[in-house]
Design an enzyme around this catalytic site. Structure first.
Site, PDB file in Angstrom:
ATOM      1  N   THR A 210       0.822  -1.208   0.000  1.00  0.00           N
ATOM      2  CA  THR A 210       0.000   0.000   0.000  1.00  0.00           C
ATOM      3  C   THR A 210       0.858   1.262   0.000  1.00  0.00           C
ATOM      4  OG1 THR A 210      -1.517   1.262   1.410  1.00  0.00           O
ATOM      5  CG2 THR A 210      -0.080  -0.273   2.533  1.00  0.00           C
ATOM      6  N   ASP A 211       0.274   2.349  -0.489  1.00  0.00           N
ATOM      7  CA  ASP A 211       0.979   3.647  -0.433  1.00  0.00           C
ATOM      8  C   ASP A 211       1.087   4.174   1.005  1.00  0.00           C
ATOM      9  OD1 ASP A 211      -1.718   4.289  -0.067  1.00  0.00           O
ATOM     10  OD2 ASP A 211      -1.777   5.824  -1.644  1.00  0.00           O
ATOM     11  N   GLU A 212       0.311   3.576   1.912  1.00  0.00           N
ATOM     12  CA  GLU A 212       0.319   4.090   3.290  1.00  0.00           C
ATOM     13  C   GLU A 212       1.645   3.863   4.000  1.00  0.00           C
ATOM     14  OE1 GLU A 212      -3.049   3.144   5.675  1.00  0.00           O
ATOM     15  OE2 GLU A 212      -4.403   3.218   3.977  1.00  0.00           O
TER      16      GLU A 212
ATOM     17  N   TYR B 237      -1.841  -0.795  11.094  1.00  0.00           N
ATOM     18  CA  TYR B 237      -1.982  -1.437   9.772  1.00  0.00           C
ATOM     19  C   TYR B 237      -0.797  -1.088   8.880  1.00  0.00           C
ATOM     20  CZ  TYR B 237      -3.255  -1.774   4.849  1.00  0.00           C
ATOM     21  OH  TYR B 237      -3.217  -2.010   3.493  1.00  0.00           O
TER      22      TYR B 237
ATOM     23  N   LYS C  85       2.336  -3.367   7.233  1.00  0.00           N
ATOM     24  CA  LYS C  85       2.561  -3.495   5.782  1.00  0.00           C
ATOM     25  C   LYS C  85       3.990  -3.043   5.448  1.00  0.00           C
ATOM     26  CE  LYS C  85       0.174  -4.660   2.943  1.00  0.00           C
ATOM     27  NZ  LYS C  85      -0.153  -6.024   2.413  1.00  0.00           N
TER      28      LYS C  85
HETATM   29  P1  NAD Z   1      -9.576  -7.417   2.268  1.00  0.00           P
HETATM   30  O1  NAD Z   1      -9.573  -7.175   3.738  1.00  0.00           O
HETATM   31  O2  NAD Z   1     -10.811  -7.139   1.482  1.00  0.00           O
HETATM   32  O3  NAD Z   1      -9.194  -8.941   1.986  1.00  0.00           O
HETATM   33  C1  NAD Z   1      -8.186  -9.603   2.691  1.00  0.00           C
HETATM   34  C2  NAD Z   1      -8.343 -11.105   2.427  1.00  0.00           C
HETATM   35  O4  NAD Z   1      -7.262 -11.789   3.100  1.00  0.00           O
HETATM   36  C3  NAD Z   1      -9.644 -11.696   2.984  1.00  0.00           C
HETATM   37  O5  NAD Z   1     -10.221 -12.579   2.058  1.00  0.00           O
HETATM   38  C4  NAD Z   1      -9.195 -12.451   4.227  1.00  0.00           C
HETATM   39  O6  NAD Z   1     -10.015 -13.585   4.545  1.00  0.00           O
HETATM   40  C5  NAD Z   1      -7.788 -12.873   3.830  1.00  0.00           C
HETATM   41  N1  NAD Z   1      -6.921 -13.123   4.990  1.00  0.00           N
HETATM   42  C6  NAD Z   1      -6.777 -12.359   6.098  1.00  0.00           C
HETATM   43  N2  NAD Z   1      -5.900 -12.929   6.942  1.00  0.00           N
HETATM   44  C7  NAD Z   1      -5.467 -14.079   6.338  1.00  0.00           C
HETATM   45  C8  NAD Z   1      -4.557 -15.092   6.699  1.00  0.00           C
HETATM   46  N3  NAD Z   1      -3.901 -15.068   7.868  1.00  0.00           N
HETATM   47  N4  NAD Z   1      -4.335 -16.095   5.822  1.00  0.00           N
HETATM   48  C9  NAD Z   1      -5.004 -16.149   4.644  1.00  0.00           C
HETATM   49  N5  NAD Z   1      -5.894 -15.237   4.258  1.00  0.00           N
HETATM   50  C10 NAD Z   1      -6.119 -14.205   5.101  1.00  0.00           C
HETATM   51  O7  NAD Z   1      -8.346  -6.606   1.708  1.00  0.00           O
HETATM   52  P2  NAD Z   1      -8.123  -5.891   0.290  1.00  0.00           P
HETATM   53  O8  NAD Z   1      -8.641  -4.524   0.355  1.00  0.00           O
HETATM   54  O9  NAD Z   1      -8.561  -6.805  -0.784  1.00  0.00           O
HETATM   55  O10 NAD Z   1      -6.529  -5.793   0.276  1.00  0.00           O
HETATM   56  C11 NAD Z   1      -5.741  -6.821  -0.317  1.00  0.00           C
HETATM   57  C12 NAD Z   1      -4.280  -6.414  -0.262  1.00  0.00           C
HETATM   58  O11 NAD Z   1      -4.092  -5.200  -0.971  1.00  0.00           O
HETATM   59  C13 NAD Z   1      -3.743  -6.173   1.138  1.00  0.00           C
HETATM   60  O12 NAD Z   1      -2.435  -6.676   1.201  1.00  0.00           O
HETATM   61  C14 NAD Z   1      -3.752  -4.660   1.282  1.00  0.00           C
HETATM   62  O13 NAD Z   1      -2.761  -4.238   2.173  1.00  0.00           O
HETATM   63  C15 NAD Z   1      -3.439  -4.238  -0.134  1.00  0.00           C
HETATM   64  N6  NAD Z   1      -3.932  -2.908  -0.548  1.00  0.00           N
HETATM   65  C16 NAD Z   1      -5.251  -2.588  -0.423  1.00  0.00           C
HETATM   66  C17 NAD Z   1      -5.710  -1.369  -0.876  1.00  0.00           C
HETATM   67  C18 NAD Z   1      -7.161  -0.968  -0.794  1.00  0.00           C
HETATM   68  O14 NAD Z   1      -7.507   0.152  -1.159  1.00  0.00           O
HETATM   69  N7  NAD Z   1      -8.069  -1.840  -0.366  1.00  0.00           N
HETATM   70  C19 NAD Z   1      -4.802  -0.459  -1.435  1.00  0.00           C
HETATM   71  C20 NAD Z   1      -3.450  -0.811  -1.547  1.00  0.00           C
HETATM   72  C21 NAD Z   1      -3.043  -2.055  -1.106  1.00  0.00           C
HETATM   73  O1  TDX Z   2     -16.968   5.815   7.499  1.00  0.00           O
HETATM   74  C1  TDX Z   2     -15.915   6.327   7.103  1.00  0.00           C
HETATM   75  N1  TDX Z   2     -15.843   7.691   6.980  1.00  0.00           N
HETATM   76  C2  TDX Z   2     -14.719   8.328   6.542  1.00  0.00           C
HETATM   77  O2  TDX Z   2     -14.714   9.564   6.442  1.00  0.00           O
HETATM   78  C3  TDX Z   2     -14.752   5.533   6.763  1.00  0.00           C
HETATM   79  C4  TDX Z   2     -14.789   4.044   6.902  1.00  0.00           C
HETATM   80  C5  TDX Z   2     -13.624   6.202   6.313  1.00  0.00           C
HETATM   81  N2  TDX Z   2     -13.596   7.550   6.214  1.00  0.00           N
HETATM   82  C6  TDX Z   2     -12.390   8.224   5.677  1.00  0.00           C
HETATM   83  C7  TDX Z   2     -11.066   7.769   6.242  1.00  0.00           C
HETATM   84  C8  TDX Z   2     -10.127   7.933   5.062  1.00  0.00           C
HETATM   85  O3  TDX Z   2      -9.688   9.280   4.991  1.00  0.00           O
HETATM   86  O4  TDX Z   2     -12.343   7.856   4.287  1.00  0.00           O
HETATM   87  C9  TDX Z   2     -10.996   7.650   3.842  1.00  0.00           C
HETATM   88  C10 TDX Z   2     -10.848   6.233   3.308  1.00  0.00           C
HETATM   89  O5  TDX Z   2     -10.984   5.355   4.404  1.00  0.00           O
HETATM   90  P1  TDX Z   2     -10.825   3.754   4.248  1.00  0.00           P
HETATM   91  O6  TDX Z   2     -11.772   3.253   3.224  1.00  0.00           O
HETATM   92  O7  TDX Z   2     -10.855   3.147   5.604  1.00  0.00           O
HETATM   93  O8  TDX Z   2      -9.378   3.628   3.574  1.00  0.00           O
HETATM   94  P2  TDX Z   2      -7.896   4.064   4.055  1.00  0.00           P
HETATM   95  O9  TDX Z   2      -7.787   4.127   5.518  1.00  0.00           O
HETATM   96  O10 TDX Z   2      -7.507   5.260   3.241  1.00  0.00           O
HETATM   97  O11 TDX Z   2      -7.081   2.754   3.570  1.00  0.00           O
HETATM   98  C11 TDX Z   2      -7.390   2.099   2.325  1.00  0.00           C
HETATM   99  O12 TDX Z   2      -6.459   2.425   1.324  1.00  0.00           O
HETATM  100  C12 TDX Z   2      -5.156   1.960   1.495  1.00  0.00           C
HETATM  101  C13 TDX Z   2      -7.442   0.586   2.501  1.00  0.00           C
HETATM  102  O13 TDX Z   2      -8.394   0.253   3.506  1.00  0.00           O
HETATM  103  C14 TDX Z   2      -6.091   0.043   2.836  1.00  0.00           C
HETATM  104  O14 TDX Z   2      -6.130  -1.379   2.912  1.00  0.00           O
HETATM  105  C15 TDX Z   2      -5.121   0.457   1.777  1.00  0.00           C
HETATM  106  O15 TDX Z   2      -3.826   0.073   2.139  1.00  0.00           O
END
Ligand code: NAD
Ligand code: TDX
Length: 331
Positions: free
Chosen positions: A120-122, A147, A151
């Site tokens: 992630t960019d975080e 989190y 990462k």
């Molecule tokens: P998500 O929470 O929707 O899915 C995570 C999945 O991993 C789930 O299916 C869960 O059951 C599985 N999991 C959790 N713990 C596990 C374990 N110990 N063993 C096997 N499986 C396990 O997450 P996502 O949003 O799909 O994110 C996927 C990846 O992308 C993560 O590595 C996250 O850091 C990265 N990422 C997410 C975002 C975003 O915006 N969502 C952005 C950048 C990077």
């Molecule tokens: O109810 C809400 N109200 C609100 O204002 C929630 C759930 C979030 N927010 C804000 C917090 C953040 O500024 O919205 C923005 C986005 O929040 P999230 O969806 O929780 O994402 P963020 O914390 O930015 O992280 C996401 O992007 C990077 C993913 O969850 C991560 O897994 C990924 O690494």
């Protein structure tokens, strides 16, 4: 190619499986997923007969060793992914994100299998609102939350295994994804399903925080570009110039759902809330020739709103519990 996809029942992983079967039907896919609260087998239902599904943890060395041993490449999505949860209880973040990645690394090292690590960019911390800078692969790591720090730790483990043990691995750090199958704890689907369920959307604080939104299929097309052409040991940043603040995104959701612009509540802000993320993806574009397809955020968001409207059976059963968790902390 035999691909092991960890976390394939989660948001991005499930979309990756769908994308891969559409574009590369010759690949054989095994999904390893623990089916935590965030995993949902229903997200894979349309392709269930075309893949192998194994329920298990990436921190379970025996399961991981067996599956990696019969794969050509691992795409490692599995993680605990929600910042707010990591503030409530960091413990599973350590187990899955750190120990899980370590377990994958030991298996790919033993079997000589290629790894792509999803991050992630975080890991870079945050930027000021008026800063012209964006994150680049040279930006120092400075994560804010449990989190993002786990990462960041997992990325550093991958780099160390490349340098110390010569494993073949690439890393990508992507910005905020949106699209179908995203868990309704996350910002965009939470607000859409709030409106659909007759609840008011919830904005943290003033809503000035900026996220760099990318459609999940653009993230996954970039992952394929890296699998095909990425150089081992390299880090690629994935983003599609989608910076918007939370207030703007919420306004668009309200408009798409025919709600008045002020039909939302402002709630307690997130502790340590990162202000702004922004990605410079020029390395990915210039070196690998990647470009995003979803260049109109409003269109992508409208399709996402439609998906949640049409798939209440997928999210409905989760809604009460997710909202109860938020309500308990004034959010
Ligand atoms: P998500 O929470 O929707 O899915 C995570 C999945 O991993 C789930 O299916 C869960 O059951 C599985 N999991 C959790 N713990 C596990 C374990 N110990 N063993 C096997 N499986 C396990 O997450 P996502 O949003 O799909 O994110 C996927 C990846 O992308 C993560 O590595 C996250 O850091 C990265 N990422 C997410 C975002 C975003 O915006 N969502 C952005 C950048 C990077
Ligand atoms: O109810 C809400 N109200 C609100 O204002 C929630 C759930 C979030 N927010 C804000 C917090 C953040 O500024 O919205 C923005 C986005 O929040 P999230 O969806 O929780 O994402 P963020 O914390 O930015 O992280 C996401 O992007 C990077 C993913 O969850 C991560 O897994 C990924 O690494």
């Amino acid at each position: 190619m035999r691909l092991l996809v960890t976390g394939g029942a989660g948001f991005i992983g499930a979309n990756f499986v769908h994308y891969t079967l559409r574009r590369h039907p010759e690949h054989q896919i095994t999904v390893l997923d623990a089916l935590t609260y965030a995993g949902n087998e229903a997200s894979l239902a349309p392709v269930r007969d075309s893949i192998e599904f194994v329920r298990g943890s990436v921190a379970d060395a025996a399961v991981v060793d067996e599956l990696v041993g019969r794969s050509d490449a691992v795409v490692h999505f599995a993680a605990e992914s929600h910042n707010d949860n990591s503030l409530r209880d960091p413990s599973p973040f350590l187990t899955t994100n750190i120990i899980g990645t370590y377990t994958i690394l030991e298996a790919v090292r033993k079997h000589g299998v290629r790894l792509h690590h999803i991050s992630t960019d975080e890991v870079y911390g945050d930027l000021e609102l008026d800063d012209p800078a964006k994150f680049t692969p040279e930006t120092p790591y400075n994560p804010s939350s449990p989190y993002s720090s786990t990462k960041a730790g997992s990325d550093l483990l991958v780099r160390a295994w490349v340098r110390s043990f010569g494993i073949e691995a690439t890393i990508s750090n992507c910005s905020n994804n949106y699209g179908p199958y995203q868990h309704i704890e996350k910002f965009i689907p939470r607000q859409i399903t709030n409106v659909l369920a007759g609840l008011r959307p919830k904005l943290y604080g003033q809503g000035e925080n900026v996220r760099d939104w990318i459609h999940v299929d653009d993230h996954n097309s970039a992952v394929h570009a890296i699998l095909d052409k990425g150089r081992s040991g390299e880090t690629y940043l994935i983003g599609s110039d989608g910076e918007r603040n939370n207030r703007e995104v919420l306004s668009m959701i309200l408009e798409l759902l025919g709600q008045p612009g002020d039909a939302f509540d402002q709630v307690t802000d997130r502790a340590g809330h990162d202000l702004r993320y922004a990605i410079d993806a020029s390395k990915l574009r210039d070196e690998l020739g990647w470009k995003p397809q979803f260049t109109d955020f409003r269109d992508g968001l409208a399709a996402t709103v439609d998906w949640y409207r049409d798939n209440e059976a997928w999210w409905g059963p989760l809604k009460k519990q997710v909202e109860a968790k938020y309500a308990a902390q004034g959010q």
